[in-house]
Design a protein around this motif. Sequence first.
Motif, PDB file in Angstrom:
ATOM      1  N   PRO A   2       0.837  -1.297   0.224  1.00  0.00           N
ATOM      2  CA  PRO A   2       0.214   0.060  -0.044  1.00  0.00           C
ATOM      3  C   PRO A   2       0.953   1.159  -0.017  1.00  0.00           C
ATOM      4  O   PRO A   2       2.085   1.352   0.547  1.00  0.00           O
ATOM      5  CB  PRO A   2      -0.817  -0.097   1.229  1.00  0.00           C
ATOM      6  N   SER A   3       0.315   2.263  -0.348  1.00  0.00           N
ATOM      7  CA  SER A   3       0.867   3.579  -0.650  1.00  0.00           C
ATOM      8  C   SER A   3       0.858   4.129   0.868  1.00  0.00           C
ATOM      9  O   SER A   3       0.193   3.586   1.654  1.00  0.00           O
ATOM     10  CB  SER A   3       0.555   4.451  -1.466  1.00  0.00           C
ATOM     11  N   ALA A   4       1.803   5.361   1.132  1.00  0.00           N
ATOM     12  CA  ALA A   4       1.689   5.945   2.487  1.00  0.00           C
ATOM     13  C   ALA A   4       0.273   6.146   2.964  1.00  0.00           C
ATOM     14  O   ALA A   4      -0.178   6.280   4.011  1.00  0.00           O
ATOM     15  CB  ALA A   4       2.609   7.163   2.540  1.00  0.00           C
ATOM     16  N   ASP A   5      -0.575   6.853   1.843  1.00  0.00           N
ATOM     17  CA  ASP A   5      -1.872   7.296   2.252  1.00  0.00           C
ATOM     18  C   ASP A   5      -2.869   6.144   2.438  1.00  0.00           C
ATOM     19  O   ASP A   5      -3.562   6.204   3.359  1.00  0.00           O
ATOM     20  CB  ASP A   5      -2.445   8.120   0.861  1.00  0.00           C
ATOM     21  N   GLU A   6      -2.600   5.177   1.662  1.00  0.00           N
ATOM     22  CA  GLU A   6      -3.447   4.128   2.004  1.00  0.00           C
ATOM     23  C   GLU A   6      -3.107   3.258   3.261  1.00  0.00           C
ATOM     24  O   GLU A   6      -4.115   2.740   4.029  1.00  0.00           O
ATOM     25  CB  GLU A   6      -3.351   2.840   1.085  1.00  0.00           C
TER      26      GLU A   6
END
Length: 253
Positions: A2-6
């Motif tokens: 996952p990305s940082a936002d996710e």
Amino acid sequence: MPSADETRFLRNVRHALGLDRVTSRSFAELFAPVATRSMPGLAGSRSRQERLALLDRLIAQAAPLQLHVAPVADLREAAGKIVEIAAEKFPEWGSQKAICAWRHPLIDALALPAAMDRLSIPVYFSDMEGAGADTLQKRKATIRRQVAESFIGVTSADYCLAETATVVMRTRPGQARSVSLVPSIHVAVVRLAQILADLGELYALFRADPELRSEGLTRCMTLISGPSKTADIELVMVHGAHGPREMHLLVVT
């Protein structure tokens, strides 16, 4: 991964559900299965034993959310369970019972009109079949009226997330959101293979599966974890404030 936002989003969800207080697993460990399995085909690579383990996890997580999960052997048993619910439950208003349902291959296979015949309960479907340009608005009005008259809404779903007991639903033609929102009781029917581990796995599938990428999220993707609930007034939990007061999930094993 996952990305940082996710990552932040999923951590907030786990914190809100209290999952960070009942497990010692790190976030990296939580998503280890997503990182190590080949993509696409993540969900399809599981053995039956692994799928049943996810079902057990889903049942355990659903209990405190008042989400009633019932494994069923086949579609005939699933239809029988819906008949039982329709016979035992009563509308919140009025005395006439009616059911609305999606146009969906799994729901069509239940043959609900025939199953409900002995109870004399009509089954309405939220599809636009046969509605031409001149009758489109009339058909939409009919669907709205039938959904409002129904005390049970029957849908399928795209996936179920075991970690949070969440049903994932994307709207398509014939699969109106109102069927899962307006009736007092929501019944969702899915197959065992549709159970995923968690939100991270769902995101991984959307990112890697060519068919899912081409279809996108459709007009709306809804995540449902149990019946509608609120504790806004004096911190007293009330079910059915903004949607169904009762929810059943039938898993065809």
